[in-house]
Write a protein that holds these residues in place. Structure first.
Motif, PDB file in Angstrom:
ATOM      1  N   ASP A   1       1.240  -0.849  -0.098  1.00  0.00           N
ATOM      2  CA  ASP A   1      -0.146  -0.553  -0.152  1.00  0.00           C
ATOM      3  C   ASP A   1       1.430   1.460  -0.284  1.00  0.00           C
ATOM      4  O   ASP A   1       0.376   2.858  -0.838  1.00  0.00           O
ATOM      5  CB  ASP A   1      -1.039   0.060   0.978  1.00  0.00           C
ATOM      6  N   ALA A   2       1.860   1.276   0.862  1.00  0.00           N
ATOM      7  CA  ALA A   2       2.812   2.158   0.540  1.00  0.00           C
ATOM      8  C   ALA A   2       3.031   2.754  -0.592  1.00  0.00           C
ATOM      9  O   ALA A   2       3.527   3.745  -0.901  1.00  0.00           O
ATOM     10  CB  ALA A   2       3.962   2.176   2.092  1.00  0.00           C
ATOM     11  N   ALA A   3       3.835   1.673  -1.099  1.00  0.00           N
ATOM     12  CA  ALA A   3       4.712   1.540  -2.689  1.00  0.00           C
ATOM     13  C   ALA A   3       3.228   2.438  -3.725  1.00  0.00           C
ATOM     14  O   ALA A   3       3.912   2.658  -5.110  1.00  0.00           O
ATOM     15  CB  ALA A   3       5.289   0.663  -3.517  1.00  0.00           C
ATOM     16  N   MET A   4       2.256   1.635  -3.571  1.00  0.00           N
ATOM     17  CA  MET A   4       1.509   2.525  -4.558  1.00  0.00           C
ATOM     18  C   MET A   4       1.015   3.712  -3.701  1.00  0.00           C
ATOM     19  O   MET A   4       0.337   5.068  -5.209  1.00  0.00           O
ATOM     20  CB  MET A   4       0.152   1.880  -4.307  1.00  0.00           C
ATOM     21  N   GLU A   5       1.109   4.063  -2.884  1.00  0.00           N
ATOM     22  CA  GLU A   5       1.212   5.633  -2.589  1.00  0.00           C
ATOM     23  C   GLU A   5       1.807   5.857  -2.795  1.00  0.00           C
ATOM     24  O   GLU A   5       1.581   7.677  -3.362  1.00  0.00           O
ATOM     25  CB  GLU A   5       0.515   6.170  -0.933  1.00  0.00           C
ATOM     26  N   LYS A   6       3.138   6.392  -2.590  1.00  0.00           N
ATOM     27  CA  LYS A   6       4.072   7.431  -3.395  1.00  0.00           C
ATOM     28  C   LYS A   6       4.150   7.019  -4.638  1.00  0.00           C
ATOM     29  O   LYS A   6       4.507   7.640  -4.962  1.00  0.00           O
ATOM     30  CB  LYS A   6       5.852   5.997  -2.770  1.00  0.00           C
ATOM     31  N   ALA A   7       4.320   5.829  -5.570  1.00  0.00           N
ATOM     32  CA  ALA A   7       3.970   5.532  -6.523  1.00  0.00           C
ATOM     33  C   ALA A   7       2.677   6.960  -7.229  1.00  0.00           C
ATOM     34  O   ALA A   7       3.163   7.478  -8.420  1.00  0.00           O
ATOM     35  CB  ALA A   7       3.442   4.533  -7.144  1.00  0.00           C
ATOM     36  N   VAL A   8       1.205   7.233  -6.791  1.00  0.00           N
ATOM     37  CA  VAL A   8       0.676   8.129  -7.228  1.00  0.00           C
ATOM     38  C   VAL A   8       1.340   9.616  -6.956  1.00  0.00           C
ATOM     39  O   VAL A   8       1.101  10.336  -7.216  1.00  0.00           O
ATOM     40  CB  VAL A   8      -0.489   7.798  -5.953  1.00  0.00           C
ATOM     41  N   GLU A   9       1.955   9.915  -5.401  1.00  0.00           N
ATOM     42  CA  GLU A   9       2.741  10.592  -5.311  1.00  0.00           C
ATOM     43  C   GLU A   9       3.776  10.849  -6.279  1.00  0.00           C
ATOM     44  O   GLU A   9       3.415  12.138  -6.469  1.00  0.00           O
ATOM     45  CB  GLU A   9       3.591  10.899  -4.273  1.00  0.00           C
ATOM     46  N   ILE A  10       4.473   9.797  -7.086  1.00  0.00           N
ATOM     47  CA  ILE A  10       5.850  10.746  -8.088  1.00  0.00           C
ATOM     48  C   ILE A  10       4.604  11.136  -9.287  1.00  0.00           C
ATOM     49  O   ILE A  10       5.379  11.848  -9.750  1.00  0.00           O
ATOM     50  CB  ILE A  10       6.427   9.436  -8.371  1.00  0.00           C
ATOM     51  N   MET A  11       3.697  10.351  -9.833  1.00  0.00           N
ATOM     52  CA  MET A  11       2.840  10.965 -10.540  1.00  0.00           C
ATOM     53  C   MET A  11       1.999  11.951 -10.646  1.00  0.00           C
ATOM     54  O   MET A  11       1.377  12.732 -11.693  1.00  0.00           O
ATOM     55  CB  MET A  11       1.373   9.915 -10.785  1.00  0.00           C
ATOM     56  N   GLY A  12       1.794  12.298  -9.294  1.00  0.00           N
ATOM     57  CA  GLY A  12       1.362  13.813  -9.159  1.00  0.00           C
ATOM     58  C   GLY A  12      -0.758  13.083  -8.975  1.00  0.00           C
ATOM     59  O   GLY A  12      -0.963  12.326 -10.518  1.00  0.00           O
ATOM     60  N   LYS A  13      -0.988  13.343  -7.477  1.00  0.00           N
ATOM     61  CA  LYS A  13      -2.442  12.836  -7.728  1.00  0.00           C
ATOM     62  C   LYS A  13      -3.335  14.531  -7.950  1.00  0.00           C
ATOM     63  O   LYS A  13      -4.288  12.986  -8.027  1.00  0.00           O
ATOM     64  CB  LYS A  13      -3.125  13.397  -5.813  1.00  0.00           C
ATOM     65  N   SER A  14      -2.890  15.014  -8.343  1.00  0.00           N
ATOM     66  CA  SER A  14      -4.103  15.537  -9.236  1.00  0.00           C
ATOM     67  C   SER A  14      -3.903  15.463 -10.791  1.00  0.00           C
ATOM     68  O   SER A  14      -4.661  15.189 -11.714  1.00  0.00           O
ATOM     69  CB  SER A  14      -3.582  16.847  -9.315  1.00  0.00           C
ATOM     70  N   ASN A  15      -3.180  14.032 -10.529  1.00  0.00           N
ATOM     71  CA  ASN A  15      -2.231  14.175 -12.382  1.00  0.00           C
ATOM     72  C   ASN A  15      -3.263  13.461 -12.714  1.00  0.00           C
ATOM     73  O   ASN A  15      -4.121  12.141 -12.377  1.00  0.00           O
ATOM     74  CB  ASN A  15      -1.117  13.305 -12.938  1.00  0.00           C
ATOM     75  N   ARG A  16      -4.130  13.803 -14.411  1.00  0.00           N
ATOM     76  CA  ARG A  16      -5.822  12.014 -14.451  1.00  0.00           C
ATOM     77  C   ARG A  16      -4.263  11.956 -15.350  1.00  0.00           C
ATOM     78  O   ARG A  16      -5.772  10.399 -15.896  1.00  0.00           O
ATOM     79  CB  ARG A  16      -6.822  13.003 -15.199  1.00  0.00           C
ATOM     80  N   ASN A  17      -3.717  11.696 -15.782  1.00  0.00           N
ATOM     81  CA  ASN A  17      -2.750  10.545 -17.098  1.00  0.00           C
ATOM     82  C   ASN A  17      -2.259   9.179 -16.117  1.00  0.00           C
ATOM     83  O   ASN A  17      -0.805   9.707 -16.578  1.00  0.00           O
ATOM     84  CB  ASN A  17      -2.540  11.554 -17.484  1.00  0.00           C
ATOM     85  N   LYS A  18      -2.497   9.025 -15.237  1.00  0.00           N
ATOM     86  CA  LYS A  18      -1.829   8.216 -14.167  1.00  0.00           C
ATOM     87  C   LYS A  18      -1.447   6.349 -15.470  1.00  0.00           C
ATOM     88  O   LYS A  18      -2.643   5.451 -15.288  1.00  0.00           O
ATOM     89  CB  LYS A  18      -2.592   7.308 -13.338  1.00  0.00           C
ATOM     90  N   TYR A  19      -0.739   6.774 -16.339  1.00  0.00           N
ATOM     91  CA  TYR A  19      -0.697   5.316 -17.374  1.00  0.00           C
ATOM     92  C   TYR A  19       0.009   4.518 -16.687  1.00  0.00           C
ATOM     93  O   TYR A  19       0.744   4.420 -15.510  1.00  0.00           O
ATOM     94  CB  TYR A  19       0.093   6.207 -18.349  1.00  0.00           C
ATOM     95  N   ARG A  20      -0.977   3.716 -16.717  1.00  0.00           N
ATOM     96  CA  ARG A  20      -0.469   1.937 -16.187  1.00  0.00           C
ATOM     97  C   ARG A  20       1.059   1.639 -15.850  1.00  0.00           C
ATOM     98  O   ARG A  20       0.837   1.052 -15.373  1.00  0.00           O
ATOM     99  CB  ARG A  20      -1.559   0.517 -16.111  1.00  0.00           C
ATOM    100  N   ALA A  21       1.441   1.661 -17.451  1.00  0.00           N
ATOM    101  CA  ALA A  21       2.948   0.852 -17.294  1.00  0.00           C
ATOM    102  C   ALA A  21       3.449   2.199 -16.495  1.00  0.00           C
ATOM    103  O   ALA A  21       4.366   1.163 -16.150  1.00  0.00           O
ATOM    104  CB  ALA A  21       2.899   1.830 -19.059  1.00  0.00           C
ATOM    105  N   ILE A  22       2.965   3.614 -16.601  1.00  0.00           N
ATOM    106  CA  ILE A  22       4.107   3.746 -15.824  1.00  0.00           C
ATOM    107  C   ILE A  22       4.747   3.834 -14.469  1.00  0.00           C
ATOM    108  O   ILE A  22       4.944   3.457 -13.653  1.00  0.00           O
ATOM    109  CB  ILE A  22       3.938   5.286 -15.796  1.00  0.00           C
ATOM    110  N   PHE A  23       2.808   3.361 -13.874  1.00  0.00           N
ATOM    111  CA  PHE A  23       2.623   3.343 -12.735  1.00  0.00           C
ATOM    112  C   PHE A  23       3.147   1.918 -12.547  1.00  0.00           C
ATOM    113  O   PHE A  23       3.865   1.423 -10.750  1.00  0.00           O
ATOM    114  CB  PHE A  23       1.107   3.409 -12.545  1.00  0.00           C
ATOM    115  N   TYR A  24       2.847   0.499 -12.990  1.00  0.00           N
ATOM    116  CA  TYR A  24       3.598  -0.420 -12.688  1.00  0.00           C
ATOM    117  C   TYR A  24       5.430  -0.299 -12.566  1.00  0.00           C
ATOM    118  O   TYR A  24       5.965  -1.406 -11.970  1.00  0.00           O
ATOM    119  CB  TYR A  24       3.209  -1.948 -13.802  1.00  0.00           C
ATOM    120  N   TYR A  25       5.906   0.768 -14.035  1.00  0.00           N
ATOM    121  CA  TYR A  25       7.462   0.600 -13.809  1.00  0.00           C
ATOM    122  C   TYR A  25       7.448   0.739 -12.598  1.00  0.00           C
ATOM    123  O   TYR A  25       8.880   0.395 -12.462  1.00  0.00           O
ATOM    124  CB  TYR A  25       7.000   1.667 -14.160  1.00  0.00           C
TER     125      TYR A  25
END
Length: 111
Positions: A75-99
Motif C-alpha cells: 500500500d505504501a509503494a502504491m501511495e508513493k507511485a501516486v505521489e510520484i505521478m502527481g495526485k492531480s494528474n489524471r493520466n496515471k498511465y498503468r505502464a508507468i505506474f507498474y514501472y
C-alpha cells in the motif's frame, strides 16, 4: 511505427514531463507485459483514489505477477507511485505506474 511503439513513446514523454528517470528497455517490457489493456482508454490508466482499483493492482500485479507478500509495504509503494505521478494528474498511465512499482521492489528480473 507500431501501435506498441507509439504507446511506449507516449509513456516515455510522460515520464520526462514528470521528471522521472527511467530505463527505456524495462519500460518497454512492462508496457508489452500489459497486453491489450494499454489500448483501452479506461484500462490504460490507474485511478489513484479508487480503493477497488488499487486493491486489484495489489492482488493481480504486486502479489500474483511480482510474487510479493501482502503487507503494508504494498500500500505504501502504491501511495508513493501516486505521489510520484502527481495526485492531480489524471493520466496515471498503468505502464508507468507498474514501472515505478517494479523499480520500487527491485523486481526488474521478472521482465
Amino acid at each position: 511505427m507500431s501501435k506498441l511503439d507509439e504507446k511506449i513513446a507516449l509513456y516515455e514523454s510522460e515520464m520526462k514531463k514528470l521528471g522521472i528517470s527511467f530505463d527505456a528497455d524495462l519500460l518497454a517490457k512492462v508496457t508489452k507485459g500489459l497486453g491489450p489493456s494499454i489500448y483501452k482508454k479506461d484500462a490504460e490508466t490507474v485511478s489513484g483514489s479508487d480503493a477497488k482499483e488499487l486493491a486489484t493492482v495489489k492482488n493481480n500485479f504486486l502479489i500474483k505477477k511480482l510474487g510479493l507478500s501482502d503487507d503494508a509495504k504494498l500500500d505504501a509503494a502504491m501511495e508513493k507511485a501516486v505521489e510520484i505521478m502527481g495526485k492531480s494528474n489524471r493520466n496515471k498511465y498503468r505502464a508507468i505506474f507498474y514501472y515505478i512499482l517494479v523499480k520500487e521492489f527491485g523486481k526488474e528480473s521478472i521482465y
